[in-house]
Design an enzyme around this catalytic site. Structure first.
Site, PDB file in Angstrom:
ATOM      1  N   GLY A   1      -3.979  -2.033  -7.139  1.00  0.00           N
ATOM      2  CA  GLY A   1      -5.057  -1.080  -7.344  1.00  0.00           C
ATOM      3  C   GLY A   1      -4.643   0.339  -7.669  1.00  0.00           C
ATOM      4  O   GLY A   1      -3.480   0.640  -7.958  1.00  0.00           O
TER       5      GLY A   1
ATOM      6  N   CYS B   1       6.865   1.200  -6.463  1.00  0.00           N
ATOM      7  CA  CYS B   1       5.638   0.793  -7.148  1.00  0.00           C
ATOM      8  C   CYS B   1       4.449   1.655  -6.697  1.00  0.00           C
ATOM      9  O   CYS B   1       4.412   2.852  -6.965  1.00  0.00           O
ATOM     10  CB  CYS B   1       5.406  -0.697  -6.926  1.00  0.00           C
TER      11      CYS B   1
ATOM     12  N   HIS C   1      10.715  -2.532  -9.416  1.00  0.00           N
ATOM     13  CA  HIS C   1      11.008  -3.314  -8.210  1.00  0.00           C
ATOM     14  C   HIS C   1      12.502  -3.608  -8.101  1.00  0.00           C
ATOM     15  O   HIS C   1      12.986  -4.604  -8.644  1.00  0.00           O
ATOM     16  CB  HIS C   1      10.221  -4.624  -8.227  1.00  0.00           C
TER      17      HIS C   1
ATOM     18  N   GLY D   1       1.869  -2.429  -3.862  1.00  0.00           N
ATOM     19  CA  GLY D   1       0.520  -2.872  -3.543  1.00  0.00           C
ATOM     20  C   GLY D   1      -0.371  -2.812  -4.767  1.00  0.00           C
ATOM     21  O   GLY D   1       0.033  -2.324  -5.822  1.00  0.00           O
TER      22      GLY D   1
ATOM     23  N   ASN E   1       5.891  -4.365 -12.091  1.00  0.00           N
ATOM     24  CA  ASN E   1       4.528  -4.867 -11.932  1.00  0.00           C
ATOM     25  C   ASN E   1       3.635  -3.717 -11.486  1.00  0.00           C
ATOM     26  O   ASN E   1       3.400  -3.524 -10.302  1.00  0.00           O
ATOM     27  CB  ASN E   1       4.473  -6.007 -10.918  1.00  0.00           C
TER      28      ASN E   1
ATOM     29  N   GLU F   1      14.108  -4.812  -5.716  1.00  0.00           N
ATOM     30  CA  GLU F   1      14.402  -6.027  -4.937  1.00  0.00           C
ATOM     31  C   GLU F   1      14.390  -7.274  -5.801  1.00  0.00           C
ATOM     32  O   GLU F   1      14.663  -8.364  -5.316  1.00  0.00           O
ATOM     33  CB  GLU F   1      13.382  -6.163  -3.797  1.00  0.00           C
TER      34      GLU F   1
END
Length: 371
Positions: free
Chosen positions: A239, A264, A348, A237, A306, A350
């Site tokens: 922020g 993440c 990540h 997610g 990310n 995936e």
């Protein structure tokens, strides 16, 4: 005729290029992504909410946009910056051009600027706020607008991208000949706490045999008490993780009751719940080629990443071990509790876009959920 667009940064610099996608004005925190392909997945990744993404690879859009390579229901980025935008495309799955796709989703883009110089600036000075505009022609005014934008740490971005209702997910991996493969799994039941989950995370869990139910972060405790899952998964997610109080509280509530895995933002939430601290990286990790070392096996995985925040290893208690390290800057990429069935990775596994080196983590989690 090409329409002029301007990208202005809070440090006073600006770049003049050309408009593609929607016309108008947009602002956000600038980050760069080093992936050569996968722009559609990047655009639809909820972790990019509030950000303007700069692609380091020069040619973007040449294979168009299709109906399958999406990670959420809509484009999530605030703006898109590329060196060379392709308005004509060639791919057997493509349905439209990148330009058309951005227009449909009201995303302002700019191309034709020196993205190498821009990325070097971000790398040296750190992530900074910026504004892209096709309507305002005065760079000084745009610089001032960039400076007035709220800091990403001050925004509750998870609230904007998370699910509002509980739903079940049974879509698995994609097969080029048959499309998405659907599975009606019965056990184990995994509750995915949706802080902005990517679709491919859900697909991977289904493909490994889990029955997946997606739960909004608000009131998640009541939902978990009702459905009684075998395990809990904390999603990615956008922020600052310290703002996701509901996720931290939920993890503390169930860390001795259920197996828990995080990716993440979910990794950072677990780190905070276990007593650690997080901090903001200078310019984050964004791309599909980050080398990560598994400290338990010594193996190197090439990973997709990310994230803008990381866990401070010195802040972790003795019963939490660091399992993975980023070989580019030695930041924490994975943690595990020594006594409880809890683990998390910062990257990540995936992919989407990215390599498949870390698929094994989903298998480990589903096995853990099976007891």
């Amino acid at each position: 005729m090409r329409k002029t667009a301007i990208l202005a940064l809070e440090d006073g610099s600006y770049f003049v290029g050309y408009s593609f996608g929607a016309e108008g004005e947009t602002g956000g925190e600038l980050v760069f992504n080093t992936s050569m392909t996968g722009y559609q997945e990047i655009l639809t990744d909820p972790s990019y909410k509030g950000q303007i993404v700069v692609m380091t690879y020069t040619q973007i859009g040449n294979y168009g946009v299709n109906d399958e390579d999406i990670e959420s229901k809509s484009v999530q980025v605030n703006g898109f910056v590329v060196k060379e935008a392709f308005f004509r495309y060639s791919n057997w799955r493509a349905k439209k051009s990148l330009d058309e796709y951005l227009k449909e989703n009201n995303v302002v883009g700019i191309y034709g600027i020196d993205t190498r110089a821009l990325v070097k600036k971000i790398r040296e000075k750190g992530s900074m706020k910026g504004v892209i505009s096709t309507v305002e022609k005065d760079p000084k005014k745009l610089v001032q607008k960039a400076r007035e934008l709220p800091d990403i740490s001050e925004q509750n971005l998870v609230e904007e991208v998370s699910a509002k209702d509980i739903y079940y997910w049974n879509q698995g991996d994609y097969d080029p000949r048959r499309g998405f493969l659907y599975r009606e799994n019965e056990k184990p039941l995994v509750a995915v706490i949706d802080f902005g989950v990517k679709f491919n995370i859900l697909r991977r869990l289904v493909s490994e045999g889990a029955k997946v139910v997606v739960v909004p972060p608000e009131n998640a405790k009541e939902a978990i008490e009702k459905i009684n899952p075998d395990a809990i998964f904390l999603s990615n997610g956008p922020g600052d993780p310290e703002r996701v109080i509901s996720g931290i509280r939920l993890t503390r509530e169930y860390m001795e009751k259920k197996p828990i895995m995080g990716i993440c933002l979910g990794c950072q939430i677990i780190g905070l719940a276990l007593g650690g601290k997080t901090y903001k990286l200078k310019f984050g990790h964004h791309g599909g080629n980050h080398p990560v070392k598994d400290l338990r096996t010594g193996k190197i995985e090439i990973t997709a990443q990310n994230h803008n925040f990381a866990i401070d290893p010195e802040s972790l208690p003795e019963d939490v071990e660091v399992t993975h390290l980023n070989l580019l800057d030695n930041t924490v990429e994975g943690i595990k509790h020594k006594h409880l069935p809890i683990f998390a990775v910062q990257y990540h596994p995936e992919n989407s876009p990215g390599p498949h080196d870390s698929y094994y983590l989903f298998k480990e989690f589903v096995k853990m959920a099976q007891g």
